[in-house]
Design an enzyme around this catalytic site. Sequence first.
Site, PDB file in Angstrom:
ATOM      1  N   ASP A  99       0.824  -1.221   0.000  1.00 50.77           N
ATOM      2  CA  ASP A  99       0.000   0.000   0.000  1.00 50.77           C
ATOM      3  C   ASP A  99       0.850   1.261   0.000  1.00 50.77           C
ATOM      4  O   ASP A  99       0.321   2.369  -0.118  1.00 50.77           O
ATOM      5  CB  ASP A  99      -0.980  -0.016   1.188  1.00 50.77           C
ATOM      6  CG  ASP A  99      -0.261  -0.212   2.518  1.00 50.77           C
ATOM      7  OD1 ASP A  99       0.440   0.702   2.961  1.00 50.77           O
ATOM      8  OD2 ASP A  99      -0.407  -1.306   3.112  1.00 50.77           O
ATOM      9  N   ASP A 150       9.287 -12.239  -4.514  1.00 58.85           N
ATOM     10  CA  ASP A 150       9.008 -12.832  -3.203  1.00 58.85           C
ATOM     11  C   ASP A 150      10.065 -12.323  -2.212  1.00 58.85           C
ATOM     12  O   ASP A 150      11.266 -12.420  -2.470  1.00 58.85           O
ATOM     13  CB  ASP A 150       9.073 -14.352  -3.347  1.00 58.85           C
ATOM     14  CG  ASP A 150       8.725 -15.069  -2.065  1.00 58.85           C
ATOM     15  OD1 ASP A 150       8.058 -16.106  -2.140  1.00 58.85           O
ATOM     16  OD2 ASP A 150       9.130 -14.614  -0.978  1.00 58.85           O
ATOM     17  N   ASP A 168       6.404  -5.556   6.465  1.00 56.98           N
ATOM     18  CA  ASP A 168       5.005  -5.115   6.508  1.00 56.98           C
ATOM     19  C   ASP A 168       4.189  -6.122   5.718  1.00 56.98           C
ATOM     20  O   ASP A 168       3.809  -5.880   4.574  1.00 56.98           O
ATOM     21  CB  ASP A 168       4.889  -3.711   5.910  1.00 56.98           C
ATOM     22  CG  ASP A 168       3.449  -3.229   5.895  1.00 56.98           C
ATOM     23  OD1 ASP A 168       2.639  -3.778   6.655  1.00 56.98           O
ATOM     24  OD2 ASP A 168       3.142  -2.315   5.120  1.00 56.98           O
TER      25      ASP A 168
HETATM   26  N1  SAM Z   1      -0.434  -3.411   6.990  1.00 56.63           N
HETATM   27  C1  SAM Z   1      -1.062  -4.555   6.480  1.00 56.63           C
HETATM   28  C2  SAM Z   1      -1.486  -5.561   7.517  1.00 56.63           C
HETATM   29  O1  SAM Z   1      -0.933  -5.634   8.620  1.00 56.63           O
HETATM   30  O2  SAM Z   1      -2.423  -6.295   7.209  1.00 56.63           O
HETATM   31  C3  SAM Z   1      -0.283  -5.221   5.407  1.00 56.63           C
HETATM   32  C4  SAM Z   1       0.164  -4.278   4.392  1.00 56.63           C
HETATM   33  S1  SAM Z   1       0.740  -4.713   2.873  1.00 56.63           S
HETATM   34  C5  SAM Z   1      -0.676  -4.471   1.892  1.00 56.63           C
HETATM   35  C6  SAM Z   1       1.055  -6.427   2.788  1.00 56.63           C
HETATM   36  C7  SAM Z   1       1.759  -6.776   1.486  1.00 56.63           C
HETATM   37  O3  SAM Z   1       2.519  -7.964   1.646  1.00 56.63           O
HETATM   38  C8  SAM Z   1       0.824  -7.032   0.303  1.00 56.63           C
HETATM   39  O4  SAM Z   1       0.971  -5.987  -0.629  1.00 56.63           O
HETATM   40  C9  SAM Z   1       1.288  -8.376  -0.273  1.00 56.63           C
HETATM   41  O5  SAM Z   1       1.320  -8.407  -1.680  1.00 56.63           O
HETATM   42  C10 SAM Z   1       2.685  -8.475   0.342  1.00 56.63           C
HETATM   43  N2  SAM Z   1       3.228  -9.851   0.414  1.00 56.63           N
HETATM   44  C11 SAM Z   1       2.588 -10.973   0.814  1.00 56.63           C
HETATM   45  N3  SAM Z   1       3.424 -12.025   0.738  1.00 56.63           N
HETATM   46  C12 SAM Z   1       4.615 -11.560   0.290  1.00 56.63           C
HETATM   47  C13 SAM Z   1       5.876 -12.156   0.012  1.00 56.63           C
HETATM   48  N4  SAM Z   1       6.067 -13.476   0.173  1.00 56.63           N
HETATM   49  N5  SAM Z   1       6.887 -11.363  -0.424  1.00 56.63           N
HETATM   50  C14 SAM Z   1       6.703 -10.015  -0.591  1.00 56.63           C
HETATM   51  N6  SAM Z   1       5.528  -9.406  -0.348  1.00 56.63           N
HETATM   52  C15 SAM Z   1       4.507 -10.159   0.081  1.00 56.63           C
END
Ligand code: SAM
Length: 287
Positions: A99, A150, A168
């Site tokens: 985000d 990833d 995050d």
């Molecule tokens: N603040 C939020 C919460 O606590 O629910 C989370 C914010 S952010 C939107 C989370 C992000 O982690 C998402 O954009 C998602 O695509 C990313 N994400 C999930 N798994 C991941 C991974 N293995 N590597 C990198 N990013 C990842």
Amino acid sequence: MEKKLPVYLSKKNGDLWLTEDEHESLNISYRIKNIIFEENSPFQHVMVLDSYTFGRMLVLDGIVQTTSIDGHIYNEMISHVSLCIHPDPKRVLIIGGGDCGVAKEICKYDSVDQIDMVDIDKLVVEACKTHLPKVSGGLSDPRVRFIFEDGVKFAQNKEDTYDVIIVDSSDPIGPARVLFEKSFYQSLYKALKGDGLMVCQSQSPIFHSEVMKQTFERISEIFEKVKMYTAVVPTYPGGLWSFTIGSKRYMNFNPAKLSQKDTYYINEQIIESCFSLPQFILEQIKI
Ligand code: SAM
């Protein structure tokens, strides 16, 4: 013919509702004005919704991630505490954070030269930059380098590179499950410089106490110093939310670093008090 609604949305008496499945016996519903954006990425179902109570919100696989009304609480708390503990952070890595709210906060530090933001899902970043301006702030700072990969794979190849790493992540289901594993925290330790520190969101002390406890234990087994702190984020289940810091050297914060920053929630008093943990958390993490 009316377009089929995503499974997370339903109509009741003509109103649109998002129902978040928190727990086997707990659902939380939000009345929705409009679907602003909705698409499937290779990793998850992505929506930006305009809600009556929380304004625009990012929803991944039916789970609210951040909102225009309370997103700043979480984003300021996960960003500024570690940035005020490290005396001179220059290179910062964000894992997840699609985000862009965390990157926006880190950009407030002039000492920072480079911010690598590694999110697995480009669609989340694009959707939030365009449709969630209150959280992402549009984010066009040239110090931010977007990497769509990833986070586990990215961190595996890094050594002695970052001053601060911020994880995050979304909840430990789907693509984010791997971001709660011990081997991932070991990679982060290696990716940090000799005096670096990391922070991650470690879930709800009330509804996910096992994950919180496990995260604290795993980080304690790797890092020289570990501390937990909390904040209240209304759209996260139970409100109360935990964060865990693992540090190779520093754990004291410098209040002067925060004084000139444009923040809406965090201030010196909040940083001082956020490490005071309720008794039930102290007992769970045994400190
Ligand atoms: N603040 C939020 C919460 O606590 O629910 C989370 C914010 S952010 C939107 C989370 C992000 O982690 C998402 O954009 C998602 O695509 C990313 N994400 C999930 N798994 C991941 C991974 N293995 N590597 C990198 N990013 C990842």
